[in-house]
Design a protein around this motif. Structure first.
Motif, PDB file in Angstrom:
ATOM      1  N   THR A  85       0.686  -1.121   0.027  1.00  0.00           N
ATOM      2  CA  THR A  85      -0.053  -0.078  -0.089  1.00  0.00           C
ATOM      3  C   THR A  85       1.063   1.218   0.024  1.00  0.00           C
ATOM      4  N   GLY A  86       2.098   1.287   0.770  1.00  0.00           N
ATOM      5  CA  GLY A  86       2.750   2.405   1.025  1.00  0.00           C
ATOM      6  C   GLY A  86       3.425   2.770  -0.445  1.00  0.00           C
ATOM      7  N   ALA A  87       3.741   1.551  -1.338  1.00  0.00           N
ATOM      8  CA  ALA A  87       4.570   1.833  -2.414  1.00  0.00           C
ATOM      9  C   ALA A  87       3.622   2.344  -3.496  1.00  0.00           C
ATOM     10  N   LEU A  88       2.331   1.682  -3.585  1.00  0.00           N
ATOM     11  CA  LEU A  88       1.318   2.305  -4.458  1.00  0.00           C
ATOM     12  C   LEU A  88       0.940   3.619  -4.032  1.00  0.00           C
ATOM     13  N   SER A  89       0.887   4.177  -2.944  1.00  0.00           N
ATOM     14  CA  SER A  89       0.487   5.419  -2.548  1.00  0.00           C
ATOM     15  C   SER A  89       1.655   6.503  -3.118  1.00  0.00           C
ATOM     16  N   LEU A 342       4.746   4.463  30.587  1.00  0.00           N
ATOM     17  CA  LEU A 342       5.728   5.543  30.401  1.00  0.00           C
ATOM     18  C   LEU A 342       6.513   5.180  29.498  1.00  0.00           C
ATOM     19  N   GLY A 343       7.211   4.076  29.548  1.00  0.00           N
ATOM     20  CA  GLY A 343       8.229   3.588  28.312  1.00  0.00           C
ATOM     21  C   GLY A 343       7.512   3.424  27.070  1.00  0.00           C
ATOM     22  N   TYR A 344       6.254   2.836  27.022  1.00  0.00           N
ATOM     23  CA  TYR A 344       5.757   2.662  25.563  1.00  0.00           C
ATOM     24  C   TYR A 344       5.249   4.029  25.130  1.00  0.00           C
ATOM     25  N   GLY A 345       4.659   4.879  25.703  1.00  0.00           N
ATOM     26  CA  GLY A 345       4.309   6.300  25.251  1.00  0.00           C
ATOM     27  C   GLY A 345       5.440   7.034  24.747  1.00  0.00           C
ATOM     28  N   THR A 346       6.536   6.935  25.381  1.00  0.00           N
ATOM     29  CA  THR A 346       7.794   7.871  25.018  1.00  0.00           C
ATOM     30  C   THR A 346       8.255   6.901  23.568  1.00  0.00           C
ATOM     31  N   PHE A 347       8.223   5.583  23.808  1.00  0.00           N
ATOM     32  CA  PHE A 347       8.566   4.827  22.458  1.00  0.00           C
ATOM     33  C   PHE A 347       7.839   5.227  21.265  1.00  0.00           C
ATOM     34  N   LEU A 348       6.633   5.291  21.398  1.00  0.00           N
ATOM     35  CA  LEU A 348       5.610   5.424  20.321  1.00  0.00           C
ATOM     36  C   LEU A 348       5.854   6.490  19.474  1.00  0.00           C
ATOM     37  N   SER A 349       5.859   7.713  20.363  1.00  0.00           N
ATOM     38  CA  SER A 349       6.295   8.892  19.743  1.00  0.00           C
ATOM     39  C   SER A 349       7.412   9.339  19.053  1.00  0.00           C
ATOM     40  N   VAL A 350       8.593   9.043  19.828  1.00  0.00           N
ATOM     41  CA  VAL A 350       9.944   9.597  19.497  1.00  0.00           C
ATOM     42  C   VAL A 350      10.546   8.527  18.410  1.00  0.00           C
ATOM     43  N   ASP A 351       9.976   7.080  18.680  1.00  0.00           N
ATOM     44  CA  ASP A 351      10.413   6.033  17.519  1.00  0.00           C
ATOM     45  C   ASP A 351       9.880   6.267  16.337  1.00  0.00           C
ATOM     46  N   GLN A 352       8.666   6.714  16.374  1.00  0.00           N
ATOM     47  CA  GLN A 352       8.219   7.225  14.951  1.00  0.00           C
ATOM     48  C   GLN A 352       8.701   8.199  14.200  1.00  0.00           C
ATOM     49  N   ALA A 353       8.957   9.539  15.154  1.00  0.00           N
ATOM     50  CA  ALA A 353       9.985  10.479  14.854  1.00  0.00           C
ATOM     51  C   ALA A 353      11.271  10.132  13.997  1.00  0.00           C
ATOM     52  N   LEU A 354      11.738   9.200  14.804  1.00  0.00           N
ATOM     53  CA  LEU A 354      13.225   8.813  14.402  1.00  0.00           C
ATOM     54  C   LEU A 354      13.101   7.806  13.168  1.00  0.00           C
ATOM     55  N   ALA A 355      12.147   7.144  12.971  1.00  0.00           N
ATOM     56  CA  ALA A 355      11.749   6.230  11.858  1.00  0.00           C
ATOM     57  C   ALA A 355      11.645   7.140  10.626  1.00  0.00           C
ATOM     58  N   THR A 356      11.043   8.351  10.709  1.00  0.00           N
ATOM     59  CA  THR A 356      10.969   9.109   9.578  1.00  0.00           C
ATOM     60  C   THR A 356      12.296   9.950   9.194  1.00  0.00           C
ATOM     61  N   GLN A 357      13.211   9.696   9.970  1.00  0.00           N
ATOM     62  CA  GLN A 357      14.628  10.651   9.715  1.00  0.00           C
ATOM     63  C   GLN A 357      15.555   9.378   9.329  1.00  0.00           C
ATOM     64  N   VAL A 358      15.159   8.350   9.022  1.00  0.00           N
ATOM     65  CA  VAL A 358      15.982   7.364   8.557  1.00  0.00           C
ATOM     66  C   VAL A 358      15.826   6.628   7.225  1.00  0.00           C
ATOM     67  N   LEU A 359      14.828   7.340   6.616  1.00  0.00           N
ATOM     68  CA  LEU A 359      14.227   6.443   5.067  1.00  0.00           C
ATOM     69  C   LEU A 359      15.386   6.931   4.343  1.00  0.00           C
ATOM     70  N   PRO A 360      15.433   5.839   3.279  1.00  0.00           N
ATOM     71  CA  PRO A 360      16.468   5.941   2.290  1.00  0.00           C
ATOM     72  C   PRO A 360      16.138   6.924   1.022  1.00  0.00           C
ATOM     73  N   ASP A 361      14.828   7.145   0.837  1.00  0.00           N
ATOM     74  CA  ASP A 361      14.293   7.811  -0.284  1.00  0.00           C
ATOM     75  C   ASP A 361      13.332   8.672  -0.181  1.00  0.00           C
ATOM     76  N   PRO A 362      13.381  10.041  -0.420  1.00  0.00           N
ATOM     77  CA  PRO A 362      11.809  10.793  -0.108  1.00  0.00           C
ATOM     78  C   PRO A 362      10.693  10.261  -1.399  1.00  0.00           C
ATOM     79  N   SER A 364       9.953   7.076  -1.826  1.00  0.00           N
ATOM     80  CA  SER A 364       9.519   5.960  -1.323  1.00  0.00           C
ATOM     81  C   SER A 364       9.102   5.853   0.003  1.00  0.00           C
ATOM     82  N   ARG A 365       8.772   7.114   0.628  1.00  0.00           N
ATOM     83  CA  ARG A 365       8.341   7.330   2.073  1.00  0.00           C
ATOM     84  C   ARG A 365       7.153   6.423   2.546  1.00  0.00           C
TER      85      ARG A 365
END
Length: 422
Positions: A85-89, A342-362, A364-365
């Motif tokens: 789905t991501g690839a098609l979008s 506390l741990g999962y709330g921190t993980f969910l928000s910050v890890d999502q932000a981290l994931a957007t910063q390590v994407l190989p190619d704009p 194919s986001r």
């Protein structure tokens, strides 16, 4: 600051530099609230009760296994649906934009499947329509997640990502409350979740700015190209690989630590008020998830740091699991619920932000974030079956929570290997 690459890139592929406003964030969060109510209320309440009606052995493990098999089958489809789905979008050149058509289609498919799920009276029907519902969920959430990397600048992504994670916690408790007080019964419970999903997602879908991709800028649209794009080399893009690995490990650990919590209260602690105490634990967990996700997300933006937050979040979840393993008491379980939140709330928000910063190619986001989303959805799908097996094989709940802690610590080690993001 706008870089030369930003200026040269097509509008749909450029790195966003303009901050999104409060209205955008509010509608984005409302959309996710609808998504999480529609996905988590069935997982936590409606689906297990529906499955239990068809299991006559009287053994709780048989109900968990039946529920786990249905969840695992749906998880297999999620494994495929998210990245495709991501690839098609990424390749969509609609005049309505790249993501909006998929948000709308996913929401409708998800809602229709939930409505039909409420009409089922056989395990086969339940399995079929829950799988279709999960496919709709994947289509919808893949496109919604991609909106962050499309439209939110890096220094705002921690805060905006918290409006994915905070609604997840609120959606769980709100959905369960609605399904047990106002919309009781199988049919009305599923129907209410379907209606709320559409009502809450539609405003963001309608007003969200979504740049149109020119056909000349579209990546190659062939089956072979899409299949080949599913592989992201960890050698060429190690930070993507380590982030994905960390996400898989931490989410498996969290799923193992939370999915069988009701059964832990009933059969591990022999709690005579297990259902009431479960609701109390959910409230504690929810409060800490919401507070941690918003505070940690905003703080990580301000400090410009992601790794240390994700690492600490993984360790907190592991410590909570160790408490459950070695000190099986109700009061300690409440402390563990707070640490997990506390741990999962921190993980969910910050890890999502981290994931957007390590994407190989704009270009194919959507596809790459779809791969990342697999690490969130699939562990939740396989956790009931895996958890029941672990409890049986390792002789009880302590082994389950020890395994949960191991996954948490391993996730902390994996994220520590990320180098391109502080």
């Amino acid at each position: 600051m706008t870089t030369e690459r930003d200026e040269a890139a097509p509008q749909a592929l450029a790195e966003p530099v303009r901050r999104v406003g409060g209205a955008w964030i509010a509608l984005f969060g409302a959309g996710w609230l609808g998504v999480w109510m529609a996905q988590l209320t069935p997982v936590q309440l409606l689906l297990p009760l529906q499955v239990e009606q068809h299991v006559t052995s009287g053994e709780w493990t048989d109900s968990v296994v039946a529920f786990g098999v249905i969840s695992a089958i749906a998880g297999v489809f999620a494994l495929v649906t998210f990245p495709i789905t991501g690839a098609l979008s990424d390749r969509t050149t609609s005049r309505f934009g790249r993501r909006r058509p998929w948000i709308a289609a996913g929401a409708v498919l998800f809602a229709v499947a939930l409505f039909l799920l409420g009409l089922q009276s056989s395990l086969a029907g339940v399995g079929l329509w829950w799988t279709v519902a999960i496919i709709g969920f994947c289509v919808l959430s893949a496109a919604l997640t991609a909106a962050i990397s499309d439209q939110v600048p890096v220094d705002q992504r921690g805060l905006v990502s918290s409006f994915i994670s905070a609604p997840q916690a609120v959606g769980l408790i709100l959905g369960v409350l609605l399904a047990t007080t106002l919309f009781t019964g199988q049919f009305f419970g599923y129907t209410a979740m379907a209606v709320l999903l559409v009502v809450l997602v539609a405003p963001f879908c309608l007003v969200m700015p979504d740049a149109q991709l020119a056909r000349s800028d579209r990546p190659v649209l062939t089956v072979r190209a899409i299949v080949q794009s599913m592989w992201v080399s960890p050698r060429a893009h190690p930070d993507f690989g380590w982030t994905l690995t960390s996400r898989i490990l931490v989410n498996i650990g969290n799923a193992l630590g939370t999915t069988l919590l009701l059964y832990f209260l009933m059969f591990g602690l022999r709690d005579p008020n297990a259902e009431d105490d479960l609701l109390l634990l959910i409230v504690i967990y929810t409060v800490f998830v919401v507070v941690a996700s918003i505070v940690a997300g905003a703080l990580s933006d301000r400090l410009g740091r992601r790794r240390i937050f994700v690492l600490a979040a993984a360790v907190l979840q592991a410590v909570a699991a160790l408490l459950l393993a070695f000190v099986p008491e109700l009061t300690v379980t409440m402390v563990a619920a707070a640490l997990l939140g506390l741990g999962y709330g921190t993980f969910l928000s910050v890890d999502q932000a981290l994931a957007t910063q390590v994407l190989p190619d704009p270009a194919s986001r959507g596809k790459d974030l779809g791969i990342m989303n697999i690490a969130t959805a699939v562990p939740q799908a396989i956790a009931p079956l895996l958890g029941a097996a672990v409890v049986s094989w390792l002789g009880g709940f302590p082994g389950l929570f020890l395994l949960s802690a191991l996954f948490g610590f391993a996730g902390a080690v994996a994220v520590s290997r990320v180098r391109s993001v502080r």
